[in-house]
Design an enzyme around this catalytic site. Structure first.
Site, short mmCIF file in Angstrom:
data_model
loop_
_atom_site.label_atom_id
_atom_site.label_comp_id
_atom_site.label_asym_id
_atom_site.label_seq_id
_atom_site.Cartn_x
_atom_site.Cartn_y
_atom_site.Cartn_z
N LYS A 1 25.35 15.64 115.89
CA LYS A 1 25.33 16.02 114.47
C LYS A 1 26.26 17.34 114.00
CE LYS A 1 21.71 16.25 112.51
NZ LYS A 1 20.70 17.04 112.61
N SER B 1 24.34 20.79 116.54
CA SER B 1 22.80 20.90 117.06
C SER B 1 22.81 21.15 118.50
CB SER B 1 22.21 19.36 116.72
OG SER B 1 20.98 19.41 117.83
N SER C 1 15.79 58.90 102.32
CA SER C 1 16.75 57.69 101.77
C SER C 1 18.08 57.68 102.49
CB SER C 1 16.76 57.61 100.11
OG SER C 1 17.42 58.98 99.76
N ASN D 1 25.94 19.82 110.86
CA ASN D 1 25.04 20.22 109.79
C ASN D 1 25.75 21.21 108.82
OD1 ASN D 1 22.73 19.34 111.42
ND2 ASN D 1 22.66 20.76 112.72
N TYR E 1 12.19 60.82 85.37
CA TYR E 1 12.49 60.38 86.68
C TYR E 1 11.30 60.38 87.41
CZ TYR E 1 13.89 59.71 91.60
OH TYR E 1 14.49 59.31 92.81
N THR F 1 21.18 11.45 86.61
CA THR F 1 20.09 12.27 86.00
C THR F 1 18.89 11.77 86.88
OG1 THR F 1 19.38 10.23 84.45
CG2 THR F 1 20.97 11.96 83.82
N HIS F 2 17.95 12.48 87.01
CA HIS F 2 16.88 12.36 87.94
C HIS F 2 17.18 11.95 89.47
CE1 HIS F 2 14.52 12.55 84.14
NE2 HIS F 2 15.24 11.71 83.75
N GLU G 1 23.45 25.55 103.07
CA GLU G 1 21.98 25.65 103.28
C GLU G 1 21.75 27.05 103.27
OE1 GLU G 1 20.86 21.57 105.97
OE2 GLU G 1 20.76 23.69 106.91
#
Length: 465
Positions: free
Chosen positions: A284, A278, A24, A286, A318, A156-157, A291
């Site tokens: 563009k 882009s 580890s 972005n 353990y 809403t929605h 995101e």
């Protein structure tokens, strides 16, 4: 070739495949500070209790301090053949000071040592994340303060519903982050217990003082039961859950920033620092940052589910399965810290396009509910009847290509002659927004009240925990 682990029982060299599966150090070397901090506290306690000599303790403490400095200066690299961070540091300690270094592991096991190091890491980063959450709340408040009268369609929605102000919308996210902060603080307080001294699972026959090491390491007190302690990873699950919930909130905000920056909205403009171009379309811009923030939510959710799955069938105490507890936590912590820093910077640089927001309020008949409320309050009409009358008014506005707020009194009375002239001003979108003045509502005065309440709460917080 050296044996894979320092064991009195294992006599043959470990398989290289076992080494690849078992080691580890490549990831738990992140815990070097916590490991050294815990060992120095343990050595001080051993000396106080007469379990090791004062001279041994001084040698250990000085050497561990030097090892810490050498790691941070790059003079000692944690990329050797040891199994984990604990053996790597102990081996280097013994190499430097000999038998004194060998005495350090008296009255402890790697089981409680791992539990200590990992808990220290989680507690420290719980504080770090909580502090960054507060910074984000402060930034959201600044945006809210500048936009308590900036109206936009509340949805809403994902459909236009009622007019609200943008400051109110920002305070909704500040409220989410406030809950996130409180969740991290609660976890910190609940888990601020010292595991060291539990040894393998049943404590130790040595006359140790667990309260001393607890105090020295900044914990409130030692854990209650050693068998539970060495197998407990609830603190790790809590930070993973807290981060997952935090990132879910960040993802929701990111989704709206992505939508709002699209050409169909243009309600906000992200700074060039937080957008990309882009490779083929020169026009563009972005919203890659929100995101990515949205996408990383799936990553941290996976880390939570992974550890829940690891822990679900483990007997006490353990088990080696628990070595799988760390990488996901390390990853989620790094993700949360970076995400909060980026989000804070992006929101602070964001431009709010007030005119575009206000123009959007003329789509969707946002003040229709005000007409229904008027008919109920002022004319005594049952709500269900008022609801249908309002629907007919909306249909008329649709036929005329107008927003309901643009209809004349004659238009309104052609649907129901009980409608009075006093209604016309109530259908104005800004008047509609400010009419929602109940506690927690969107009226400008209520938004300002929410901002002031949040500011007062911020002043009460002790981010040092």
């Amino acid at each position: 070739m050296k044996k894979h682990i320092a064991s009195a029982r294992i006599k043959t060299e470990s398989s290289q495949l076992l080494k690849a599966l078992n080691d580890s150090l490549p990831f738990d070397k992140v815990l070097y500070k916590e490991d050294i901090q815990g060992s120095r506290a343990h050595a001080a306690m051993l000396a106080q209790q007469g379990i090791i000599s004062q001279d041994d303790q001084k040698q250990i403490d000085t050497a561990l301090s030097d090892i810490l400095a050498d790691i941070e200066d790059g003079k000692f690299t944690l990329d050797g053949g040891e199994e984990d961070i604990h053996m790597a540091i102990e081996s280097e300690l013994t190499r430097r000071i000999g038998d004194a270094g060998k005495r350090l592991h008296t009255a402890r096991s790697r089981n409680d040592q791992v539990a200590l190091d990992f808990r220290l890491y989680v507690q420290n980063n719980t504080k770090n994340i909580a502090s960054l959450i507060l910074e984000n709340i402060q930034t959201l408040i600044k945006v809210a303060e500048s936009n308590t009268d900036t109206i936009l369609p509340g949805m809403t929605h994902l459909q236009h519903a009622q007019p609200i102000n943008f400051g109110y919308h920002m305070m909704a996210y500040a409220s989410m982050l406030k809950r996130d902060y409180e969740r991290f603080v609660s976890s910190y307080e609940r888990n601020n217990l010292s595991p060291i001294g539990c040894a393998a699972l049943a404590g130790t026959p040595h006359p140790i003082d667990r309260q001393m090491t607890s105090d020295r390491l900044g914990f409130d007190e030692p854990t209650l039961n050693c068998l539970d302690t060495v197998s407990d990873r609830d603190f790790a699950l809590e930070i993973l859950f807290n981060i997952s919930t935090l990132m879910m909130h960040i993802s929701r905000l990111s989704e709206e920033l992505i939508l709002w920056s699209a050409a169909e909205f243009r309600w906000i403009t992200l700074s060039d620092r937080h957008a990309t171009g882009s490779s083929i379309m020169p026009q563009k811009k972005n919203p890659d940052i929100p995101e990515l923030l949205r996408g990383k939510t799936g990553r941290v959710n996976g880390n939570l589910v992974a550890l829940l799955t690891v822990m679900k069938g483990l007997p006490l105490a353990y088990n080696k399965d628990m070595q799988e507890d760390k990488e996901g936590v390390f990853d989620s912590v790094r993700t949360a810290l970076l995400s909060l820093q980026v989000l804070n910077e992006m929101i602070g640089d964001m431009k709010v396009n007030k005119d575009a927001m206000e123009a959007a309020c003329m789509v969707g008949h946002l003040s229709a509910t005000d007409l229904a409320d008027y008919l109920v309050k002022e004319k005594g009409i049952p709500f269900r009847d008022a609801y249908h009358i309002t629907g007919n008014v909306v249909n008329l506005a649709e036929e005329k290509g107008l927003d309901i707020s643009e209809l004349s009194l004659d238009d309104l009375q052609s649907i129901d002659d009980r409608i009075g002239e006093d209604l016309v001003s109530l259908l104005d979108n800004r008047a509609s927004m400010n009419a929602r003045a109940s506690q927690g509502g969107t009226a400008t005065k209520r938004t300002i009240e929410q901002i002031e309440n949040m500011k007062s709460w911020l002043k009460e917080q002790d981010i040092t925990l």
